[in-house]
Scaffold this active site. Structure first.
Site, PDB file in Angstrom:
ATOM      1  N   ALA A  63       0.816  -1.208   0.000  1.00 17.02           N
ATOM      2  CA  ALA A  63       0.000   0.000   0.000  1.00 17.02           C
ATOM      3  C   ALA A  63       0.854   1.264   0.000  1.00 17.02           C
ATOM      4  O   ALA A  63       0.474   2.290  -0.561  1.00 17.02           O
ATOM      5  CB  ALA A  63      -0.926  -0.003   1.212  1.00 17.02           C
ATOM      6  N   GLU A  92       4.610   2.860  -6.684  1.00 17.15           N
ATOM      7  CA  GLU A  92       5.418   2.492  -7.852  1.00 17.15           C
ATOM      8  C   GLU A  92       4.795   2.993  -9.158  1.00 17.15           C
ATOM      9  O   GLU A  92       5.443   2.980 -10.203  1.00 17.15           O
ATOM     10  CB  GLU A  92       5.636   0.980  -7.908  1.00 17.15           C
ATOM     11  CG  GLU A  92       4.530   0.153  -8.545  1.00 17.15           C
ATOM     12  CD  GLU A  92       3.298   0.023  -7.654  1.00 17.15           C
ATOM     13  OE1 GLU A  92       2.264  -0.450  -8.142  1.00 17.15           O
ATOM     14  OE2 GLU A  92       3.374   0.404  -6.464  1.00 17.15           O
ATOM     15  N   ASP A 138      12.684  31.445 -37.128  1.00 18.75           N
ATOM     16  CA  ASP A 138      13.183  31.924 -38.413  1.00 18.75           C
ATOM     17  C   ASP A 138      12.001  32.323 -39.284  1.00 18.75           C
ATOM     18  O   ASP A 138      10.923  31.733 -39.208  1.00 18.75           O
ATOM     19  CB  ASP A 138      13.966  30.814 -39.133  1.00 18.75           C
ATOM     20  CG  ASP A 138      15.291  30.522 -38.455  1.00 18.75           C
ATOM     21  OD1 ASP A 138      15.965  31.480 -38.070  1.00 18.75           O
ATOM     22  OD2 ASP A 138      15.629  29.338 -38.322  1.00 18.75           O
ATOM     23  N   ASP A 181      18.536  25.844 -38.218  1.00 20.37           N
ATOM     24  CA  ASP A 181      18.745  24.772 -39.185  1.00 20.37           C
ATOM     25  C   ASP A 181      20.197  24.564 -39.568  1.00 20.37           C
ATOM     26  O   ASP A 181      20.538  23.543 -40.150  1.00 20.37           O
ATOM     27  CB  ASP A 181      17.927  25.034 -40.460  1.00 20.37           C
ATOM     28  CG  ASP A 181      18.236  26.392 -41.091  1.00 20.37           C
ATOM     29  OD1 ASP A 181      19.206  27.044 -40.646  1.00 20.37           O
ATOM     30  OD2 ASP A 181      17.512  26.796 -42.010  1.00 20.37           O
ATOM     31  N   ASP A 240      23.852  27.455 -35.938  1.00 20.31           N
ATOM     32  CA  ASP A 240      22.702  27.588 -35.041  1.00 20.31           C
ATOM     33  C   ASP A 240      22.808  26.657 -33.836  1.00 20.31           C
ATOM     34  O   ASP A 240      22.076  26.836 -32.854  1.00 20.31           O
ATOM     35  CB  ASP A 240      21.400  27.263 -35.786  1.00 20.31           C
ATOM     36  CG  ASP A 240      21.050  28.302 -36.823  1.00 20.31           C
ATOM     37  OD1 ASP A 240      21.495  29.454 -36.675  1.00 20.31           O
ATOM     38  OD2 ASP A 240      20.348  27.966 -37.794  1.00 20.31           O
ATOM     39  N   ASP A 263      -3.249   0.832 -12.001  1.00 20.81           N
ATOM     40  CA  ASP A 263      -2.260   0.815 -13.091  1.00 20.81           C
ATOM     41  C   ASP A 263      -2.865   1.171 -14.451  1.00 20.81           C
ATOM     42  O   ASP A 263      -2.381   2.082 -15.131  1.00 20.81           O
ATOM     43  CB  ASP A 263      -1.566  -0.539 -13.146  1.00 20.81           C
ATOM     44  CG  ASP A 263      -0.547  -0.700 -12.015  1.00 20.81           C
ATOM     45  OD1 ASP A 263      -0.291   0.297 -11.316  1.00 20.81           O
ATOM     46  OD2 ASP A 263      -0.013  -1.808 -11.836  1.00 20.81           O
TER      47      ASP A 263
END
Length: 850
Positions: free
Chosen positions: A270, A274, A316, A585, A589, A683
């Site tokens: 309990a 996790e 750009d 690019d 840069d 889960d």
């Protein structure tokens, strides 16, 4: 390259035959997370180990049914983990496929971009500055070509490459050393360009022989993942200590040591959250997959965490705000001013201007203005003396920060050398050594063209007969031929995307190499703030760091910016406390992309260096995708926070019901099987219901979150603890009241576990719909929640209906009225918790506003 004509290369049919014969050009050495690896990981999970210990104890005690039940739950746990890991791994595999390197190759006489894995021996591929070499090959054409071969040699100094027409194999020479023709897969082109013929691919390359590989998608744990793992470890240590104390206390008090061990195991299960790291891993993997569907490829999971806090988008102009399909629009000479239209016959007065514009361009290159000049010139000047396919390129003078112009020196016109130059008007005027009055007159003309949204370049010619090609462009005697104007239309989606970014509290800054007038014209069309005018690269160079930081508080248009200056702009914005996203690019840069909180490389135009430095790759280079990525990042962050609050909340009643009855001297309530049953709901809820939860309709109408505001923090934990405390109080009260009313232990346990299960599903509903309204639970994106709820409810109904299941779970068969009271109590607890949280949040907002 050595001439204006390109080799033909292989045909598609021949390339396909060779590919089937030699196999794909890939190393395929990425670590595979197969089933065995997943099972090994599960075998070390504390929850799985506790299940096995509990099952073993029941078997030792002779309780075969409960032992087998827990063993079955262990198998189901394994199945759930395998499902989660496979789902995440498939998402990452899809991303790796999208991140696969590309290469420009000559096939049938045309330059095409293909996946590097499709390259075969005999292919001719382009070597371009800033890109990694895709296969081992021999340079057939070379212009100032230099490569970084440190991947193979450990030596970081670039080595020069020369062209050769001789046959070679990959083993004819060793890597390293200047003036060799062989190029090697994985090495980096640091300057120049050329063509290479493939001689080896895949495992037969040098890099394949040593087993090295370049990362495509980084899967290293993010800081938040490491933080959550430490949090789970702390909870684990605390659980071990409390479990040991509980065993000792229960054994001494009652003498039933085995019952004490089972209660301690239930408490340990309990207390272990996790789900924290599992949920984060699933969210980041599937979040990256969702971003990729939006044409934004995430190379580093940590970037997804940062997306929602971006306050400035530095983009750009060319190709991001505009369509990156430059069209030749104006040709201006001393004697003519021609507005160019498709299919139009050009007057002789501009033929020479267009001719030298072509000669100053890279044929087959990626620069959109080069391509526009070459494509239009080949059509308009066909069958004239202005095209020169047989001329040879003797010397290339690249563009530099000091001189924004480039030149090509050509031979082939008898004894004379022809030199063509093009570049920024002021740079070409300087090369032509024009008088100041003439320069001012021409700059005024260039500005008028730029104010119409045109990108303006000047073109010049020079004639030389020297035996040795001069080292500098200034050593040539240039004559100005005229101005060429290009039009790059704004993307239709940009104005709305910019408006959406502004509405979300995000500033948009445009950075371009264009003239200031062109930049301001395009910015105005896009809706970018032009009130403070434009800051030029020259202005940036003059300002110190403090003055630049002050300037970028208001300026949103930056013109005539060199790539190296982008780093200063990023640092200036960061100095003002902004969270910066930067697009780029080119090779230069890379430092700015690395320095930005969110580096965004261009997927089509971007070099490999830029992509490796960036956290995101914009696959179709559309600005709208960046804004969409911010929206997706905010949604992922919101849903992650919701699931973390939920996980915290549900573990409070599970741990409390495992511990408190034992401390009060009551019969144990939560046995290991009950804890596992609850975990079976938690889960899939975490990875399915919350991950697919709808986005807040106001997600892009609120300001960015603070960069120091984490997903996991005390405010989040307190919200979860408060919700969980109300549900714990209700389910514990159900147990106590049932015992006091004379119900036997099994019926009291059944009512409490029933209340906990229903309350668990209500907690999910409350947290999924937080800020969205209850109607969001009926949206299509909430189907996973209803699916999990239906399965959980059906499983609980079977556990109550089947006598064998009741015996295994120590359940009784309560009356319908008792079940209704338990359900009402859980609903009231969750409702009170939700109302209390809403009141507290409203009070915090009012305090913040005041």
């Amino acid at each position: 390259m050595s001439s204006q004509s390109l080799p033909v290369g292989l045909t598609d049919e021949e390339a396909l035959k060779r590919l089937s014969r030699v196999g794909p050009n890939e190393l395929d050495d990425r670590e595979k997370h197969g089933l065995l690896t997943t099972l090994k990981g599960i075998a070390t999970e504390p929850m799985f180990l506790l299940l096995l210990v509990a099952a073993a104890i029941y078997l030792v005690l002779g309780d075969l049914g409960e032992g087998l039940l827990l063993a079955f739950f262990a198998v189901v746990t394994v199945g759930l983990v395998i499902f989660q890991e496979r789902r995440s791994e498939h998402a990452l595999d899809a991303l790796r496929e999208m991140a696969a390197p590309q290469v420009r190759v000559l096939r049938g006489g045309r330059v095409r971009r293909i996946a590097a894995r499709e390259l075969v021996p005999g292919d001719i591929f382009l070597l371009v500055e800033g890109e990694r070499v895709a296969a081992d090959g021999v340079a057939r054409e070379s212009a100032g070509l230099a490569l970084d071969e440190s991947l193979l040699t450990g030596e970081s100094v670039p080595v020069r490459k020369i062209a050769s027409s001789a046959p070679f194999t990959a083993n004819d020479q060793q890597p390293g050393g200047d003036d060799t023709p062989l190029v090697y897969a994985g090495t980096l082109v640091v300057s120049g360009h050329g063509l290479a013929e493939v001689v080896a691919t895949g495992r037969r390359t040098r890099v394949g022989a040593i087993g090295a590989s370049l990362a495509g998608i980084e899967s290293a744990p993010t800081p938040l993942q490491r933080h959550l793992r430490r949090l789970v470890q702390v909870f684990g240590l605390a659980a071990i200590g409390m479990c040991a104390l509980l065993v000792i206390w229960y054994g001494i008090q009652s003498g039933d040591w085995m019952r004490g061990v089972l209660s301690a195991i239930a408490l340990g299960m309990a207390m272990l959250p996790e789900e924290f790291p599992m949920a984060l891993a699933v969210f980041l993997a599937l979040g990256a997959w969702r971003l990729a569907r939006n044409q934004v490829l995430s190379r580093r999971p940590a970037v997804i965490e940062a997306l929602g806090s971006a306050t400035v988008l530095c983009v750009d102009k060319t190709g991001t705000l505009t369509e990156n399909r430059m069209q030749l629009r104006r040709l201006v000479t001393e004697d003519a001013d021609v507005t160019v239209a498709p299919g139009q016959d050009l007057p002789e007065a501009v033929h020479r201007l267009l001719e030298y514009g072509i000669l100053a361009s890279h044929r087959g290159g990626i620069d959109p203005m080069d391509r526009a000049l070459v494509e239009h010139g080949e059509t308009s000047l066909a069958d004239t003396e202005h095209l020169h396919p047989l001329w040879l390129l003797e010397r290339e003078y690249p563009l530099t920060p000091e001189l924004l112009a480039m030149s090509h020196a050509w031979s082939g016109d008898g004894d004379r050398r022809r030199v063509a130059a093009k570049g920024a008007p002021e740079a070409v005027f300087d090369l032509c050594h024009l008088p100041a009055e003439r320069v001012e007159e021409l700059l005024s003309l260039a500005r008028s063209l730029a104010e119409q949204g045109l990108r303006v370049l000047a073109v010049a010619e020079a004639i030389g007969d020297e035996d040795i090609v001069p080292d500098s462009q200034h050593d040539h005697d240039f004559t100005l031929l005229g101005l060429v104007g290009f039009e790059d239309p704004l993307r239709s989606s940009v104005p709305a995307a910019v408006a959406q970014a502004h509405e979300a509290g995000i500033a948009v800054a445009m950075i371009t190499g264009d003239h200031a007038a062109t930049a301001l014209a395009i910015a105005a069309q896009a809706g970018i703030d032009t009130g403070a005018g434009a800051l030029s690269g020259e202005d940036i160079g003059r300002l110190d760091d403090g003055a630049l930081a002050d300037a970028v508080r208001s300026v949103r248009v930056f013109a005539r910016v060199m790539p190296e200056q982008k780093l200063r702009l990023v640092e200036a914005f960061k100095r003002n406390g902004e969270t910066v996203a930067m697009t780029g690019d080119g090779v230069n840069d890379a430092p700015a992309l690395k320095a930005a909180h969110i580096g965004i490389a261009m997927g089509v135009r971007g070099t490999d260096v830029a992509r490796e430095a960036a956290g995101l790759v914009l696959l179709d280079e559309d600005f709208d995708r960046i804004v969409g990525g911010v929206r997706m990042g905010r949604r992922i962050f919101d849903n992650l926070r919701k699931v973390m609050i939920y996980i915290t909340a549900i573990h409070v009643p599970i741990a409390g019901l495992s511990l408190l009855p034992v401390l009060f001297g009551l019969p144990p309530l939560m046995l290991p099987a009950h804890v596992v049953l609850t975990e079976m709901v938690i889960d899939p809820v975490c990875s399915l219901a919350f991950e697919g939860a709808p986005e807040d309709p106001l997600v892009m109408k609120r300001p960015p979150r603070r960069s120091d505001e984490g997903i996991v923090g005390w405010p989040m934990l307190w919200q979860g603890l408060l919700q969980g405390a109300f549900l714990l109080a209700a389910t514990l009260a159900i147990y106590l009241l049932a015992l006091n009313a004379g119900r036997d232990e099994d019926i009291a346990r059944t009512l409490s576990v029933f209340g906990l299960t229903m309350g668990n599903l209500m907690l999910v509903a409350v947290n999924i719909s937080a800020g969205l309204g209850w109607r969001s639970l009926f949206a299509s994106s909430a189907r996973a929640f209803w699916g999990v709820s239906a399965i959980a409810s059906a499983a609980l109904a079977l556990a109550l209906a089947l006598p064998a299941a009741r015996r295994l779970l120590h359940f009784g068969l309560p009356t319908g009225s008792d079940l209704a009271l338990a359900l009402a109590s859980a609903a009231m607890a969750v409702g009170v918790g939700a109302i209390t949280l809403a009141l507290l949040r409203g009070r915090q907002r009012r305090l913040g506003a005041s």
